[in-house]
Design an enzyme around this catalytic site. Structure first.
Site, mmCIF file in Angstrom:
data_model
loop_
_atom_site.group_PDB
_atom_site.id
_atom_site.type_symbol
_atom_site.label_atom_id
_atom_site.label_comp_id
_atom_site.label_asym_id
_atom_site.label_seq_id
_atom_site.Cartn_x
_atom_site.Cartn_y
_atom_site.Cartn_z
ATOM 1 N N ASN A 64 0.387 -4.006 -6.096
ATOM 2 C CA ASN A 64 -0.198 -4.224 -4.757
ATOM 3 C C ASN A 64 -0.407 -5.547 -4.291
ATOM 4 O OD1 ASN A 64 -2.128 -5.052 -6.425
ATOM 5 N ND2 ASN A 64 -3.809 -4.278 -5.118
ATOM 6 N N LYS B 113 3.774 1.408 -3.522
ATOM 7 C CA LYS B 113 3.349 0.790 -4.761
ATOM 8 C C LYS B 113 4.200 0.825 -5.950
ATOM 9 C CE LYS B 113 -1.705 0.600 -3.788
ATOM 10 N NZ LYS B 113 -3.050 0.743 -4.358
ATOM 11 N N LYS C 59 -0.682 17.536 -15.235
ATOM 12 C CA LYS C 59 -0.673 16.129 -14.940
ATOM 13 C C LYS C 59 -1.726 15.244 -15.526
ATOM 14 C CE LYS C 59 0.790 15.268 -10.095
ATOM 15 N NZ LYS C 59 0.375 14.742 -8.791
ATOM 16 N N GLY D 45 -2.159 6.383 -7.856
ATOM 17 C CA GLY D 45 -1.744 5.053 -8.070
ATOM 18 C C GLY D 45 -3.169 4.390 -8.638
ATOM 19 N N THR E 88 -3.910 19.693 -10.431
ATOM 20 C CA THR E 88 -2.562 20.088 -11.019
ATOM 21 C C THR E 88 -2.425 20.243 -12.454
ATOM 22 O OG1 THR E 88 -1.816 18.788 -9.079
ATOM 23 C CG2 THR E 88 -0.061 19.650 -10.191
ATOM 24 N N GLY F 268 -8.980 12.400 -10.585
ATOM 25 C CA GLY F 268 -7.607 12.132 -9.877
ATOM 26 C C GLY F 268 -6.744 11.209 -10.785
ATOM 27 N N THR G 200 0.957 -1.166 -0.021
ATOM 28 C CA THR G 200 -0.198 0.081 -0.106
ATOM 29 C C THR G 200 0.870 1.003 0.067
ATOM 30 O OG1 THR G 200 -1.789 1.233 0.916
ATOM 31 C CG2 THR G 200 -0.268 -0.092 2.562
HETATM 32 P P1 NAP Z 1 -2.855 8.322 -4.389
HETATM 33 O O1 NAP Z 1 -1.995 7.687 -5.191
HETATM 34 O O2 NAP Z 1 -2.395 9.314 -3.270
HETATM 35 O O3 NAP Z 1 -3.418 9.257 -5.346
HETATM 36 C C1 NAP Z 1 -4.665 10.100 -5.027
HETATM 37 C C2 NAP Z 1 -5.020 11.236 -6.140
HETATM 38 O O4 NAP Z 1 -6.281 12.018 -5.585
HETATM 39 C C3 NAP Z 1 -3.945 11.921 -6.741
HETATM 40 O O5 NAP Z 1 -4.286 12.312 -8.104
HETATM 41 C C4 NAP Z 1 -4.071 13.265 -5.823
HETATM 42 O O6 NAP Z 1 -4.031 14.507 -6.569
HETATM 43 C C5 NAP Z 1 -5.814 13.420 -5.776
HETATM 44 N N1 NAP Z 1 -6.210 14.269 -4.622
HETATM 45 C C6 NAP Z 1 -5.933 14.037 -3.179
HETATM 46 N N2 NAP Z 1 -6.357 14.929 -2.623
HETATM 47 C C7 NAP Z 1 -7.113 15.988 -3.481
HETATM 48 C C8 NAP Z 1 -7.876 16.989 -3.434
HETATM 49 N N3 NAP Z 1 -8.299 17.565 -2.076
HETATM 50 N N4 NAP Z 1 -8.455 17.552 -4.211
HETATM 51 C C9 NAP Z 1 -8.363 17.029 -5.821
HETATM 52 N N5 NAP Z 1 -7.532 15.859 -5.625
HETATM 53 C C10 NAP Z 1 -6.830 15.324 -4.737
HETATM 54 O O7 NAP Z 1 -4.106 7.737 -3.926
HETATM 55 P P2 NAP Z 1 -4.318 6.172 -4.360
HETATM 56 O O8 NAP Z 1 -3.671 4.803 -4.017
HETATM 57 O O9 NAP Z 1 -4.669 6.291 -5.875
HETATM 58 O O10 NAP Z 1 -6.026 5.937 -3.873
HETATM 59 C C11 NAP Z 1 -6.971 7.020 -4.112
HETATM 60 C C12 NAP Z 1 -8.302 6.666 -3.300
HETATM 61 O O11 NAP Z 1 -8.571 5.310 -3.681
HETATM 62 C C13 NAP Z 1 -8.011 6.072 -1.760
HETATM 63 O O12 NAP Z 1 -9.293 6.730 -1.028
HETATM 64 C C14 NAP Z 1 -8.054 4.796 -1.623
HETATM 65 O O13 NAP Z 1 -8.557 4.329 -0.342
HETATM 66 C C15 NAP Z 1 -8.825 4.420 -2.842
HETATM 67 N N6 NAP Z 1 -8.475 2.991 -3.389
HETATM 68 C C16 NAP Z 1 -9.718 2.095 -3.354
HETATM 69 C C17 NAP Z 1 -9.404 0.781 -3.505
HETATM 70 C C18 NAP Z 1 -10.585 -0.270 -3.597
HETATM 71 O O14 NAP Z 1 -10.406 -1.407 -3.661
HETATM 72 N N7 NAP Z 1 -11.824 0.197 -3.341
HETATM 73 C C19 NAP Z 1 -8.237 0.317 -4.318
HETATM 74 C C20 NAP Z 1 -7.038 1.394 -4.192
HETATM 75 C C21 NAP Z 1 -7.538 2.575 -3.748
HETATM 76 P P3 NAP Z 1 -2.362 15.286 -6.569
HETATM 77 O O15 NAP Z 1 -1.343 14.197 -7.113
HETATM 78 O O16 NAP Z 1 -2.488 16.542 -7.083
HETATM 79 O O17 NAP Z 1 -1.853 15.182 -4.968
#
Ligand code: NAP
Length: 260
Positions: free
Chosen positions: A97, A76, A166, A141, A163, A138, A72
């Site tokens: 993952n 990743k 991106k 990852g 951003t 978004g 996680t």
């Molecule tokens: P991550 O790599 O940190 O990516 C998060 C993305 O969200 C980035 O593009 C970030 O933008 C954007 N973001 C964060 N805060 C923001 C805000 N206030 N306004 C606008 N954009 C914002 O995280 P991830 O691993 O992709 O996970 C994202 C979400 O998916 C989490 O909630 C996670 O729990 C969920 N998820 C769920 C599953 C499932 O099985 N259901 C699997 C994986 C992930 P910047 O790059 O500009 O910071």
């Protein structure tokens, strides 16, 4: 340095999670409950909070009984150079993952792809043909797995982020036309996730109609504000719980492939 836990070497079938920091883990509860339910003696799932990804080889050496790991945030992508080989889809999306540990070798996979694909197909059901295009909110990852699946399913998409440079679009660029053309909108940001229940991606919700499908990767709470905004306008909505269970099931299959 890696804290040693000699008791863990007593389990012939050890599994775990790497990341940092590690809070509550769905996988730990899911797998340890599964082991008890299925009477799998000698199986155990342990979280390993690694302060640095460079401790990964030490972890593998310390626990030769490790059969598999989940990965996680924030490892990743960072873990990839430490792996011996990669599943085909990882080479495309650059995020791991799930790691299968086999005779001292570590192979990287991505079960989010499988989890999201299966859950999206179920969500859209017979209405797949109604989707002309998608918006991916978004670009972190999880978005990589989502995009991989949309390409595979031949659904044109545009990415949206906060951003410049991106993504295809910025949140403030979104207008009625983008929303009208994209009947599928997928939130891959953590906006709306507990405890930030009152946050949501900034899109013009007033243009959402009953023709829309809103999929939120967030699964806690079960109805996010993003989903709630869609429900108010008659859209169909889905949270990420189905994806979460489906990716965990796939991880188990990766660690223990069916024989024959
Ligand atoms: P991550 O790599 O940190 O990516 C998060 C993305 O969200 C980035 O593009 C970030 O933008 C954007 N973001 C964060 N805060 C923001 C805000 N206030 N306004 C606008 N954009 C914002 O995280 P991830 O691993 O992709 O996970 C994202 C979400 O998916 C989490 O909630 C996670 O729990 C969920 N998820 C769920 C599953 C499932 O099985 N259901 C699997 C994986 C992930 P910047 O790059 O500009 O910071």
């Amino acid at each position: 340095m890696l804290p040693d836990n000699p008791g863990l070497r007593a389990y012939p079938f050890l599994y775990g999670l790497i990341g940092y920091p590690l809070g509550h883990s769905f996988s730990q509860t899911y797998f340890n409950e599964k082991f008890v339910r299925e009477g799998r003696a000698g199986h155990y799932y342990q979280p390993f909070p690694l302060e640095a990804v460079s401790l990964f080889p030490e972890l593998i050496k310390a626990y030769p009984n490790l059969r598999g790991l989940n990965v996680t945030i924030p490892y990743k992508e960072q873990v990839i150079p430490y792996l011996d080989s990669l599943g085909e889809e990882v080479a495309h999306i650059g995020a791991v993952n799930v790691i299968r540990c086999l005779e001292g070798k570590c192979i990287g996979y991505n079960s989010d792809i499988h989890g999201f694909e299966r859950d999206l197909v179920e969500f859209l059901g017979g209405q797949r043909q109604e989707i002309e295009a998608a918006l991916v909110l978004g670009i972190g990852g999880a978005a990589k797995a989502v995009i991989y699946v949309l390409k595979k399913m031949d659904i044109p998409y545009q990415t949206v982020s906060r951003t410049a440079g991106k993504s295809d679009l910025l949140f403030e660029d979104l207008d009625a036309g983008h929303i009208r053309r994209s009947q599928l909108i997928i939130n891959t940001t953590p906006l709306g996730m507990a405890p930030a229940l009152d946050t949501l991606p900034k899109i013009p919700y007033e243009h959402i109609t009953k023709a829309h499908f809103l999929y939120d990767l967030v699964y806690n709470p079960s109805t996010t504000l993003f989903m709630e905004m869609g429900l108010r306008r008659g859209a169909r909505v889905q949270n990420g719980l189905g994806m979460l269970y489906k990716q965990a099931l796939k991880a188990w299959e990766i660690w223990n492939p069916p024989i024959g």
